[in-house]
Design a protein around this motif. Structure first.
Motif, PDB file in Angstrom:
ATOM      1  N   ASP A  92       0.831  -1.199   0.000  1.00  0.00           N
ATOM      2  CA  ASP A  92       0.000   0.000   0.000  1.00  0.00           C
ATOM      3  C   ASP A  92       0.871   1.257   0.000  1.00  0.00           C
ATOM      4  O   ASP A  92       0.653   2.182  -0.797  1.00  0.00           O
ATOM      5  CB  ASP A  92      -0.914  -0.023   1.225  1.00  0.00           C
ATOM      6  CG  ASP A  92      -1.924   1.101   1.217  1.00  0.00           C
ATOM      7  OD1 ASP A  92      -2.567   1.316   0.175  1.00  0.00           O
ATOM      8  OD2 ASP A  92      -2.070   1.775   2.253  1.00  0.00           O
ATOM      9  N   LYS A  96       1.601   4.215  -3.054  1.00  0.00           N
ATOM     10  CA  LYS A  96       1.373   5.640  -2.795  1.00  0.00           C
ATOM     11  C   LYS A  96       2.530   6.492  -3.284  1.00  0.00           C
ATOM     12  O   LYS A  96       2.345   7.476  -3.999  1.00  0.00           O
ATOM     13  CB  LYS A  96       1.158   5.866  -1.286  1.00  0.00           C
ATOM     14  CG  LYS A  96      -0.171   5.384  -0.764  1.00  0.00           C
ATOM     15  CD  LYS A  96      -0.237   5.547   0.752  1.00  0.00           C
ATOM     16  CE  LYS A  96      -1.519   4.960   1.309  1.00  0.00           C
ATOM     17  NZ  LYS A  96      -1.567   5.021   2.796  1.00  0.00           N
ATOM     18  N   ASN A 102      -2.067   9.840  -2.484  1.00  0.00           N
ATOM     19  CA  ASN A 102      -2.369   9.372  -1.140  1.00  0.00           C
ATOM     20  C   ASN A 102      -3.141   8.052  -1.138  1.00  0.00           C
ATOM     21  O   ASN A 102      -3.439   7.503  -0.091  1.00  0.00           O
ATOM     22  CB  ASN A 102      -3.172  10.431  -0.377  1.00  0.00           C
ATOM     23  CG  ASN A 102      -3.130  10.207   1.110  1.00  0.00           C
ATOM     24  OD1 ASN A 102      -2.077  10.294   1.733  1.00  0.00           O
ATOM     25  ND2 ASN A 102      -4.267   9.884   1.698  1.00  0.00           N
ATOM     26  N   LEU A 103      -3.456   7.550  -2.318  1.00  0.00           N
ATOM     27  CA  LEU A 103      -4.194   6.288  -2.438  1.00  0.00           C
ATOM     28  C   LEU A 103      -3.257   5.187  -2.899  1.00  0.00           C
ATOM     29  O   LEU A 103      -2.611   5.296  -3.940  1.00  0.00           O
ATOM     30  CB  LEU A 103      -5.353   6.433  -3.434  1.00  0.00           C
ATOM     31  CG  LEU A 103      -6.144   5.156  -3.723  1.00  0.00           C
ATOM     32  CD1 LEU A 103      -6.886   4.704  -2.474  1.00  0.00           C
ATOM     33  CD2 LEU A 103      -7.131   5.380  -4.870  1.00  0.00           C
ATOM     34  N   ARG A 106      -6.678  -0.265  -3.180  1.00  0.00           N
ATOM     35  CA  ARG A 106      -8.091   0.054  -3.010  1.00  0.00           C
ATOM     36  C   ARG A 106      -8.589  -0.573  -1.712  1.00  0.00           C
ATOM     37  O   ARG A 106      -8.014  -1.550  -1.218  1.00  0.00           O
ATOM     38  CB  ARG A 106      -8.897  -0.488  -4.190  1.00  0.00           C
ATOM     39  CG  ARG A 106      -8.424   0.006  -5.545  1.00  0.00           C
ATOM     40  CD  ARG A 106      -8.884   1.424  -5.798  1.00  0.00           C
ATOM     41  NE  ARG A 106      -8.424   1.904  -7.102  1.00  0.00           N
ATOM     42  CZ  ARG A 106      -8.675   3.115  -7.581  1.00  0.00           C
ATOM     43  NH1 ARG A 106      -9.396   3.953  -6.845  1.00  0.00           N
ATOM     44  NH2 ARG A 106      -8.223   3.478  -8.762  1.00  0.00           N
TER      45      ARG A 106
END
Length: 316
Positions: A92, A96, A102-103, A106
């Motif tokens: 994750d 980013k 910032n994602l 999912r």
């Protein structure tokens, strides 16, 4: 006791050393935190290196190897589950900074990984007859058999996400985590839940102490999802494997508050189009009220330590 003190010192020193080496590497690689625009108080933190959780997880894993904890199968599996959660968080965080956003993963991707890890943890408990639940404050224990699987899975998913939500201020998740694992270490030693898992908890305390040298306000590194997801995994695994699953919500009360505050905020907003808190998770509400990050982290840690002491007082 001498061995336990050495474990705490070794994991703390190793974690601090890893942080000192890791921070410049993360800066060179561009592994920097992207701050959400609506968190105005955090604008000055844009670009702070993230993925610092690698330091304390690596310190714990190496110290567990050096001190022979892997001879205990449950301790080895606990580290494995903590590492698996760390891997999800690392992916994750990597996405980013790689895509400069910032994602990362999912939400559905994260939950799929988490459910898979949680189910494996539950299956491990059932297959190894780790199905006894200690009831807090009563001295009673019950063997719930196959029902341990859904209980462990639920606590795993809840713990991982609640710790992740708590990681929003400098030093907050790490300091709360320190007192959480300190209380669990004492609880395990008092109830005979397994010396190796008690020692693993102490190593986590030491490693978090070393990390906090770089993470207290103003932080020079963030743990990222790499660290927060792994802490949730360690917390749930140690509790599940020692029969202390029900203590997670009590000793980890501030983690629970973070998770519940987000759920209440969403439900309340959908029903009324108004906000229950100025901002969720709860620590951001207090920040909006004007409390400093250091004070919030101190109070969260104090409540966690108090919850742990209350549990220990009533151990039978």
């Amino acid at each position: 006791m001498r061995a336990e003190i050495l474990m705490i010192l070794a994991s703390g020193l190793l974690s601090a050393a890893f942080c000192a080496v890791l921070i410049p590497v993360l800066k060179r690689r561009g592994a920097r935190q992207y701050i959400l625009g609506y968190v105005e108080e955090h604008k000055g933190k844009m670009g702070t290196p993230t993925m610092g959780g690698l330091s304390f997880v690596a310190a714990v894993a190496l110290c567990a190897l050096f001190f022979g904890l892997y001879a205990d199968r449950h301790a080895l599996v606990a580290v494995t589950f903590g590492g698996a959660c760390m891997a999800v968080g690392f992916l994750d965080d990597f996405l980013k900074f790689h895509f400069h956003r910032n994602l990362g993963l999912r939400a559905w991707q994260k939950i799929v990984f988490q459910i898979a890890i949680a189910l494996f943890a539950g299956i491990y408990c059932v297959l190894n007859e780790l199905t006894v639940l200690n009831i807090p404050f009563t001295g009673l224990s019950f063997d719930i058999g196959i029902w341990m699987l859904p209980c462990v899975a639920f606590v795993f998913i809840a713990a991982v996400n609640c710790v992740n939500l708590t990681d929003g201020l400098d030093g907050l998740a790490a300091s709360v985590g320190f007192w959480y694992f300190a209380a669990f270490a004492a609880l395990i030693f008092l109830t005979g839940g397994g010396q190796a898992l008690g020692r693993l908890s102490l190593m986590l305390c030491g490693a978090l102490s070393g990390y906090l040298l770089f993470n207290t306000y103003r932080a020079t590194v963030f743990m990222g999802d790499t660290g927060s997801l792994s802490l949730g995994g360690f917390a749930a695994a140690i509790a599940a494997f020692t029969g202390n699953l029900l203590y997670v919500a009590i000793i980890g009360i501030m983690f629970v508050c973070s998770g519940i505050s987000v759920i209440l905020q969403v439900i309340y907003y959908k029903r009324t189009k108004k906000r229950l808190f100025l901002m969720a998770p709860l620590h951001h509400h207090f920040q909006k009220k004007g409390y400093s990050e250091s004070r919030i982290a101190y109070v969260y840690s104090l409540i966690t330590a108090a919850a742990g002491l209350i549990c220990l007082i009533f151990v039978r």
